[in-house]
Design a protein around this motif. Sequence first.
Motif, short mmCIF file in Angstrom:
data_model
loop_
_atom_site.label_atom_id
_atom_site.label_comp_id
_atom_site.label_asym_id
_atom_site.label_seq_id
_atom_site.Cartn_x
_atom_site.Cartn_y
_atom_site.Cartn_z
N ALA A 201 -4.31 -38.98 -34.87
CA ALA A 201 -4.67 -37.58 -34.56
C ALA A 201 -3.42 -36.84 -34.10
CB ALA A 201 -5.75 -37.53 -33.48
N HIS A 202 -3.43 -35.51 -34.32
CA HIS A 202 -2.31 -34.66 -33.91
C HIS A 202 -2.85 -33.27 -33.62
CE1 HIS A 202 1.80 -33.17 -33.65
NE2 HIS A 202 2.23 -34.41 -33.82
N CYS A 203 -2.15 -32.54 -32.75
CA CYS A 203 -2.59 -31.18 -32.42
C CYS A 203 -2.24 -30.19 -33.52
CB CYS A 203 -2.00 -30.74 -31.08
SG CYS A 203 -0.19 -30.68 -31.07
N ILE A 204 -1.34 -30.58 -34.41
CA ILE A 204 -0.98 -29.76 -35.58
C ILE A 204 -1.19 -30.61 -36.82
CG2 ILE A 204 0.82 -28.43 -36.74
CD1 ILE A 204 2.25 -28.22 -34.05
N PHE A 205 -1.86 -30.07 -37.80
CA PHE A 205 -1.98 -30.77 -39.07
C PHE A 205 -2.22 -29.75 -40.18
CE2 PHE A 205 -6.08 -30.61 -37.02
CZ PHE A 205 -7.01 -30.38 -38.01
N HIS A 206 -2.36 -30.22 -41.39
CA HIS A 206 -2.45 -29.34 -42.55
C HIS A 206 -3.78 -29.58 -43.27
CE1 HIS A 206 1.82 -29.70 -41.64
NE2 HIS A 206 1.99 -28.53 -42.22
N GLN A 207 -4.39 -28.49 -43.65
CA GLN A 207 -5.64 -28.54 -44.40
C GLN A 207 -5.48 -27.84 -45.74
OE1 GLN A 207 -8.89 -26.82 -42.15
NE2 GLN A 207 -9.68 -28.83 -41.59
N GLU A 310 -2.72 -34.54 -44.51
CA GLU A 310 -2.17 -35.79 -43.96
C GLU A 310 -3.06 -36.97 -44.32
OE1 GLU A 310 -0.31 -32.67 -41.35
OE2 GLU A 310 -2.22 -32.97 -42.34
N ARG A 311 -4.38 -36.78 -44.27
CA ARG A 311 -5.31 -37.85 -44.58
C ARG A 311 -5.15 -38.31 -46.03
NH1 ARG A 311 -8.24 -42.17 -42.93
NH2 ARG A 311 -10.30 -42.28 -43.90
N ILE A 312 -5.05 -37.35 -46.94
CA ILE A 312 -4.88 -37.71 -48.35
C ILE A 312 -3.54 -38.41 -48.56
CG2 ILE A 312 -4.78 -36.81 -50.71
CD1 ILE A 312 -7.51 -36.55 -49.40
N ALA A 313 -2.49 -37.92 -47.89
CA ALA A 313 -1.17 -38.54 -48.03
C ALA A 313 -1.16 -39.96 -47.47
CB ALA A 313 -0.11 -37.69 -47.33
N MET A 314 -1.87 -40.17 -46.36
CA MET A 314 -1.95 -41.50 -45.78
C MET A 314 -2.60 -42.49 -46.75
SD MET A 314 -2.97 -40.62 -41.82
CE MET A 314 -2.75 -42.27 -41.15
N LEU A 315 -3.67 -42.04 -47.40
CA LEU A 315 -4.37 -42.90 -48.34
C LEU A 315 -3.56 -43.12 -49.61
CD1 LEU A 315 -7.98 -41.44 -47.99
CD2 LEU A 315 -7.02 -43.43 -46.84
N LYS A 316 -2.88 -42.08 -50.05
CA LYS A 316 -2.15 -42.16 -51.32
C LYS A 316 -0.91 -43.03 -51.18
CE LYS A 316 -0.16 -39.16 -54.91
NZ LYS A 316 -0.97 -39.75 -55.99
N TYR A 317 -0.18 -42.90 -50.04
CA TYR A 317 1.08 -43.61 -49.86
C TYR A 317 0.99 -44.80 -48.92
CZ TYR A 317 3.02 -39.42 -52.05
OH TYR A 317 3.30 -38.40 -52.90
N GLY A 318 -0.19 -45.07 -48.33
CA GLY A 318 -0.33 -46.21 -47.44
C GLY A 318 0.33 -46.02 -46.09
N LYS A 320 0.35 -45.45 -42.18
CA LYS A 320 -0.65 -45.83 -41.18
C LYS A 320 -0.52 -45.08 -39.86
CE LYS A 320 -1.16 -50.47 -43.09
NZ LYS A 320 -1.10 -51.94 -42.81
N ASP A 321 0.55 -44.27 -39.70
CA ASP A 321 0.77 -43.55 -38.44
C ASP A 321 1.01 -42.08 -38.74
OD1 ASP A 321 1.58 -42.53 -35.96
OD2 ASP A 321 2.57 -44.39 -35.40
N LEU A 322 0.09 -41.23 -38.28
CA LEU A 322 0.16 -39.79 -38.54
C LEU A 322 1.41 -39.15 -37.96
CD1 LEU A 322 -1.84 -37.67 -39.81
CD2 LEU A 322 -2.55 -37.15 -37.50
N ARG A 323 1.93 -39.71 -36.87
CA ARG A 323 3.08 -39.11 -36.19
C ARG A 323 4.35 -39.15 -37.04
NH1 ARG A 323 1.88 -42.68 -30.90
NH2 ARG A 323 1.71 -44.16 -32.62
N LEU A 324 4.42 -40.05 -38.00
CA LEU A 324 5.61 -40.15 -38.84
C LEU A 324 5.87 -38.87 -39.63
CD1 LEU A 324 5.10 -43.77 -40.22
CD2 LEU A 324 6.87 -43.04 -38.63
N TYR A 325 4.82 -38.14 -39.94
CA TYR A 325 4.97 -36.91 -40.72
C TYR A 325 5.71 -35.82 -39.95
CZ TYR A 325 1.45 -38.82 -43.92
OH TYR A 325 0.77 -39.60 -44.81
N PHE A 326 5.73 -35.92 -38.61
CA PHE A 326 6.29 -34.84 -37.80
C PHE A 326 7.61 -35.20 -37.15
CE2 PHE A 326 1.71 -34.35 -37.99
CZ PHE A 326 1.57 -33.01 -38.28
N GLU A 327 8.08 -36.45 -37.30
CA GLU A 327 9.30 -36.87 -36.62
C GLU A 327 10.56 -36.59 -37.43
OE1 GLU A 327 8.55 -40.97 -35.82
OE2 GLU A 327 7.20 -40.54 -34.12
#
Length: 340
Positions: A201-207, A310-318, A320-327
């Motif tokens: 989970a994150h306070c900022i994400f993309h829909q 982010e959810r679709i990207a996690m499933l597509k690329y495997g 496992k940690d949402l925070r990696l997208y923002f670091e």
Amino acid sequence: MTDKINELLRRVEEFKPKAAAEIEEFRIRILGKKGELNALMEEFKTVAPELKRELGQQLNSLKQAATERVNALRDQMQDATANGPGIEDMTRPGSAEQLGSRHPISLVKNQIVEVFARLGYTVADGPEIEDDWHVFSALNFPPEHPARDMQDTFFIEKDPDILLRTHTSSIQVRTMERQKPPIRVICPGRVFRNEAISYRAHCIFHQIEGLYIDEGVSFADMKQSLLYFAKEIFGEQASIRMRPSYFPFTEPSAEVDVSCNLCGGKGCPVCKGTGWLEIMGCGMVDPNVLRANNIDPEKYSGFAFGMGIERIAMLKYGVKDLRLYFENDVRFLHQFDTAL
């Protein structure tokens, strides 16, 4: 004394160092406290008064020339060091610049937009700072809905409520306000919710949300469109299932699951042994939403859907940690170079 000044000035002008250390040694020898210039200053105290004006000007010019020469040599040495060895050899091959890569969120967003563009959807946009009407009221959220509470939403002002949008459904409202059916839009964007940051989970994400309104639009149209989307993103072997759910702005509503692309639907830790992964919510647009936006529900019907990129990207690329997208760790981002 004039001869000594001229001799020292000549040495300053002709000085050509080969290393930065030589420049510092030269500065100390000429301009240091025990340097040659200070020695001349001491000798200057003993000259006749009628010569002091002329010799004083010569000493000042010498000091200025020596200081400027030292600074210029330092700058030249720094430039040569920054450019690296062999810069004067213009025949040497150049160093290849390391190029960046697109962010996985951008890659997946563009893929989703492209899929729905083939179905006739156009991209719509809207502001991230919104009012209560476009985020809640026009979408049939009741006054007591928990999304209106401060523990779930970032409010900027109260009475009237101004907030950071919690979903891109606000873009759908703005589209219905300025455009009459038929409407077929896809709405990507950044959204904000007051949630603790963790690996899931994150306070900022993309829909990215979609809206289709026209005469005679049915639930079957929605299901076929979403099945087409799943096969284009996850592969031709992908299948979907729909589970009844509730959203204020759609009726009936459903959660959409896609068959797990990691285990082929057999069950694994990622899908918790079910063989299915939840990817989005959807439903037929509630008549109250159509009325709120001056669209006749007796004449028109439609469906809407929304998913987290982010959810679709996690499933597509495997991932496992949402925070990696923002670091913005380049080691993580360069893994997606081949996806361009």
